[in-house]
Design a protein around this motif. Structure first.
Motif, PDB file in Angstrom:
ATOM      1  N   PRO A  23       0.853  -1.197   0.000  1.00 14.51           N
ATOM      2  CA  PRO A  23       0.000   0.000   0.000  1.00 14.51           C
ATOM      3  C   PRO A  23       0.884   1.241   0.000  1.00 14.51           C
ATOM      4  O   PRO A  23       2.066   1.166   0.339  1.00 14.51           O
ATOM      5  N   PRO A  24       0.337   2.393  -0.382  1.00 17.36           N
ATOM      6  CA  PRO A  24       1.143   3.626  -0.415  1.00 17.36           C
ATOM      7  C   PRO A  24       1.829   3.874   0.932  1.00 17.36           C
ATOM      8  O   PRO A  24       1.179   3.897   1.978  1.00 17.36           O
ATOM      9  N   LEU A  25       3.147   4.046   0.894  1.00 22.34           N
ATOM     10  CA  LEU A  25       3.922   4.218   2.124  1.00 22.34           C
ATOM     11  C   LEU A  25       4.212   5.680   2.438  1.00 22.34           C
ATOM     12  O   LEU A  25       4.619   5.999   3.549  1.00 22.34           O
ATOM     13  N   PHE A  26       4.007   6.553   1.458  1.00 24.50           N
ATOM     14  CA  PHE A  26       4.322   7.961   1.655  1.00 24.50           C
ATOM     15  C   PHE A  26       3.102   8.820   1.348  1.00 24.50           C
ATOM     16  O   PHE A  26       3.180   9.794   0.614  1.00 24.50           O
ATOM     17  N   SER A  27       1.968   8.420   1.920  1.00 27.63           N
ATOM     18  CA  SER A  27       0.723   9.132   1.655  1.00 27.63           C
ATOM     19  C   SER A  27       0.565  10.374   2.529  1.00 27.63           C
ATOM     20  O   SER A  27      -0.045  11.361   2.112  1.00 27.63           O
ATOM     21  N   SER A  28       1.117  10.350   3.751  1.00 30.31           N
ATOM     22  CA  SER A  28       0.986  11.508   4.641  1.00 30.31           C
ATOM     23  C   SER A  28       1.945  12.609   4.214  1.00 30.31           C
ATOM     24  O   SER A  28       2.963  12.361   3.552  1.00 30.31           O
ATOM     25  N   SER A  29       1.624  13.826   4.583  1.00 32.40           N
ATOM     26  CA  SER A  29       2.471  14.962   4.198  1.00 32.40           C
ATOM     27  C   SER A  29       3.840  14.869   4.849  1.00 32.40           C
ATOM     28  O   SER A  29       4.857  15.213   4.228  1.00 32.40           O
ATOM     29  N   LEU A  81      10.631  11.944   2.400  1.00 33.68           N
ATOM     30  CA  LEU A  81      11.134  11.272   1.200  1.00 33.68           C
ATOM     31  C   LEU A  81      11.779  12.273   0.245  1.00 33.68           C
ATOM     32  O   LEU A  81      12.878  12.034  -0.281  1.00 33.68           O
ATOM     33  N   GLU A  82      11.107  13.387   0.017  1.00 37.15           N
ATOM     34  CA  GLU A  82      11.651  14.399  -0.891  1.00 37.15           C
ATOM     35  C   GLU A  82      12.957  14.974  -0.357  1.00 37.15           C
ATOM     36  O   GLU A  82      13.891  15.244  -1.120  1.00 37.15           O
ATOM     37  N   ARG A  83      13.044  15.160   0.946  1.00 41.88           N
ATOM     38  CA  ARG A  83      14.288  15.666   1.529  1.00 41.88           C
ATOM     39  C   ARG A  83      15.413  14.644   1.361  1.00 41.88           C
ATOM     40  O   ARG A  83      16.556  15.006   1.055  1.00 41.88           O
ATOM     41  N   THR A  84      15.097  13.372   1.534  1.00 45.74           N
ATOM     42  CA  THR A  84      16.097  12.316   1.346  1.00 45.74           C
ATOM     43  C   THR A  84      16.611  12.302  -0.090  1.00 45.74           C
ATOM     44  O   THR A  84      17.804  12.145  -0.335  1.00 45.74           O
ATOM     45  N   PHE A 102      15.349  19.915  -8.399  1.00 43.51           N
ATOM     46  CA  PHE A 102      14.419  19.103  -7.603  1.00 43.51           C
ATOM     47  C   PHE A 102      13.903  19.902  -6.409  1.00 43.51           C
ATOM     48  O   PHE A 102      12.699  19.863  -6.093  1.00 43.51           O
ATOM     49  N   ILE A 103      14.786  20.620  -5.732  1.00 44.63           N
ATOM     50  CA  ILE A 103      14.374  21.413  -4.559  1.00 44.63           C
ATOM     51  C   ILE A 103      13.397  22.495  -4.968  1.00 44.63           C
ATOM     52  O   ILE A 103      12.402  22.755  -4.278  1.00 44.63           O
ATOM     53  N   GLU A 104      13.654  23.130  -6.118  1.00 45.56           N
ATOM     54  CA  GLU A 104      12.771  24.191  -6.592  1.00 45.56           C
ATOM     55  C   GLU A 104      11.400  23.651  -6.955  1.00 45.56           C
ATOM     56  O   GLU A 104      10.367  24.252  -6.611  1.00 45.56           O
ATOM     57  N   GLU A 105      11.359  22.498  -7.630  1.00 45.09           N
ATOM     58  CA  GLU A 105      10.075  21.961  -8.084  1.00 45.09           C
ATOM     59  C   GLU A 105       9.297  21.265  -6.975  1.00 45.09           C
ATOM     60  O   GLU A 105       8.066  21.277  -6.981  1.00 45.09           O
ATOM     61  N   SER A 106       9.991  20.633  -6.040  1.00 44.21           N
ATOM     62  CA  SER A 106       9.298  19.921  -4.954  1.00 44.21           C
ATOM     63  C   SER A 106       8.954  20.846  -3.798  1.00 44.21           C
ATOM     64  O   SER A 106       8.041  20.560  -3.022  1.00 44.21           O
ATOM     65  N   GLY A 107       9.699  21.946  -3.669  1.00 42.67           N
ATOM     66  CA  GLY A 107       9.445  22.867  -2.562  1.00 42.67           C
ATOM     67  C   GLY A 107       9.996  22.400  -1.226  1.00 42.67           C
ATOM     68  O   GLY A 107       9.706  23.000  -0.194  1.00 42.67           O
ATOM     69  N   VAL A 108      10.808  21.342  -1.231  1.00 44.46           N
ATOM     70  CA  VAL A 108      11.373  20.841   0.011  1.00 44.46           C
ATOM     71  C   VAL A 108      12.440  21.808   0.510  1.00 44.46           C
ATOM     72  O   VAL A 108      13.148  22.447  -0.278  1.00 44.46           O
TER      73      VAL A 108
END
Length: 386
Positions: free
Chosen positions: A101-107, A113-116, A133-139
């Protein structure tokens, strides 16, 4: 992985601008560039009035058909190669990957994950990709951390080119941190430079360098410093390579500096010496996912379930660099190590606790390894960090 990698290499050649497949057809880019050139030449001739428009159009029609045929032939080769690549992957990985099942569904998990991923790009030197990636993901990634990794890769690049000055500058600023970890990084940097001078600039220059740098490390590396200064009697290089000091001219003395420096630099930032995503990929892609899926299938057939602790019911083989231990039990005293009694590695590579090391030491500060005939100085033992 030889089969899939071989087919992937063929696919890369076919899709490259200059690639070819046994001379059957030119690349798509080459064909289109040639067609554009023909169109420009036809336009110029028409404007100059050199040929009749009917002749030009007839010639262009033949050129277009020819280039269209070349493009279609190349596309057929690419599709055939993609098909072979898929078959090679299916043959290598006959078991389907497990579905979860989706493992990264919560914010929170999505941000983690995005920071990693962003840190993975930074740690591996892919700075333009990381910024995109940082610019597009906003992390959010601390700019100081970004700058630290740029600094790390500049120093690693300098080491790869044989320039140890940036690394020595960093070790000078962080000497207290390195000493708290009993790190030999700074000494190994000077050792590399000494051997480079000895083999390329001569004995006088190397001795001057040794006299100015080695006294600081004599207490911790007495035996090794003596070997470094004694090896010069076996010069030139051809004789040194067959002497008892041949290990000092091994390329590893210089090449090992890069991973050693990266390990200490990342430790100073509070990060592991290994790149997390790479470790996950190596372990999962190396067979762990397939074994877990096979275990789940067997358990479903036997109508058994995972335990409440969610531990693995099967053993997953791991390479030595991925075997992690948070607790060390001394093979001599059978006691677990503590901060006051840490594990210590002797020059032969065997590890025992500090108390055992002191109990085995002889007058004169020497200790004989209980597992091999090597005898080394107690002060040369290095603390091991797990």
């Amino acid at each position: 992985m030889d089969g899939p990698l071989k087919e992937l290499a063929k696919l890369e050649k076919l899709t490259s601008d200059t690639g070819s497949s046994k001379g059957k057809s030119p690349s798509t880019t080459t064909s289109l560039d040639s067609l554009l050139q023909s169109l420009r030449q036809a336009r110029d001739r028409l404007q100059a009035g050199e040929l009749a428009s009917a002749d030009v159009l007839s010639s262009l029609s033949q050129t277009v058909e020819l280039k269209k045929k070349d493009v279609e032939e190349r596309q057929k080769e690419i599709y055939s190669c993609i098909n072979k690549y898929g078959k090679a992957l299916d043959k290598k990985f006959p078991t389907f990957l497990p579905s979860y099942p989706p493992l990264f569904s919560s914010s929170e998990s999505s941000i983690a994950l995005e920071r990693t991923i962003a840190l993975h790009f930074l740690r591996t030197g892919q700075f333009e990709t990381a910024e995109t990636f940082i610019e597009e993901s906003g992390v959010h990634v601390d700019r100081r951390l970004h700058d630290n990794f740029i600094d790390l890769h500049h120093i690693i690049t300098a080491l790869r080119q044989g320039n140890i000055a940036p690394a020595l500058e960093w070790t000078g600023r962080n000497r207290g941190f390195l000493q708290s970890r009993s790190s030999a990084l700074e000494f190994h940097l000077h050792r590399s430079q000494y051997m480079h001078l000895l083999l390329n600039s001569g004995i006088p220059t190397a001795l001057t360098y040794a006299q100015s740098t080695f006294p600081t490390f004599f207490a911790q590396h007495e035996s090794e410093i003596k070997r470094l200064t004694a090896c010069m009697v076996f010069l030139p290089l051809t004789r040194l390579k067959t002497s008892p000091y041949k290990d000092l001219v091994s390329p590893s003395i210089h090449s090992d500096l890069e991973p050693m420096f990266a390990k200490e630099y990342c430790a100073s930032l509070g990060m592991s010496r290994q790149v997390p995503l790479r470790v996950v990929g190596d372990i999962g892609g190396g067979g762990a996912l397939a074994r877990i899926e096979k275990g789940r299938k067997v358990m479903r057939e036997r109508k058994s379930e995972w335990s409440q602790s969610d531990e693995l019911p099967i053993e997953i083989p791991l390479p030595p660099e991925n075997r992690y231990h948070s607790i060390f039990a001394c093979p001599v005293s059978k006691e677990q190590s503590t901060e006051q009694n840490p594990p210590m590695m002797m020059s032969c590579g065997h590890v025992i606790t500090k108390d055992s090391l002191q109990k085995l030491s002889k007058p004169g500060g020497r200790v004989k390894c209980p597992y091999c005939p090597v005898e080394s100085a107690v002060t040369s033992a290095l603390r091991v960090h797990f």
